[in-house]
Design a protein around this motif. Structure first.
Motif, PDB file in Angstrom:
ATOM      1  N   ALA A   1     -20.530  -4.442   2.439  1.00 30.66           N
ATOM      2  CA  ALA A   1     -19.704  -5.032   1.382  1.00 30.66           C
ATOM      3  C   ALA A   1     -20.301  -4.698   0.015  1.00 30.66           C
ATOM      4  N   LYS A   2     -19.454  -4.720  -0.990  1.00 36.62           N
ATOM      5  CA  LYS A   2     -19.884  -4.434  -2.357  1.00 36.62           C
ATOM      6  C   LYS A   2     -20.600  -5.644  -2.954  1.00 36.62           C
ATOM      7  N   HIS A   3     -21.350  -5.375  -4.013  1.00 36.48           N
ATOM      8  CA  HIS A   3     -22.164  -6.402  -4.669  1.00 36.48           C
ATOM      9  C   HIS A   3     -21.353  -7.672  -4.961  1.00 36.48           C
TER      10      HIS A   3
ATOM     11  N   GLU B   1     -18.510  -8.646  -3.837  1.00 37.29           N
ATOM     12  CA  GLU B   1     -17.975  -9.262  -2.616  1.00 37.29           C
ATOM     13  C   GLU B   1     -19.043 -10.149  -1.972  1.00 37.29           C
TER      14      GLU B   1
END
Length: 70
Positions: free
Chosen positions: A37-39, A41
């Motif tokens: 997952a992205k930062h 998120e």
């Protein structure tokens, strides 16, 4: 060993452990389980699912991701 104060995201760790009652290692493992997952998120997950404040969530995620990237 130096007597310099801790800087950056790790400076939040004592207050995070005190406020949320879990060691940083547990929070880091939780973040790692949600990768790739992205930062933001990951920050949202900590805030929405665990009631963590934005600054604390951001510190845990930033530190964890930096450590993972070597």
């Amino acid at each position: 060993m130096t007597d310099e104060p801790i800087k950056g995201p790790a400076s939040y760790f004592p207050s995070i452990e005190k406020k949320y009652g879990r060691p940083i290692a547990e929070w880091q493992e939780l973040v790692r389980r949600h990768l790739p997952a992205k930062h933001m998120e990951l920050v949202a997950m900590l805030k929405n699912d665990h009631g963590m404040g934005h600054g604390h969530a951001n510190a845990v995620v930033a530190y964890t991701l930096a450590a993972a990237s070597g």
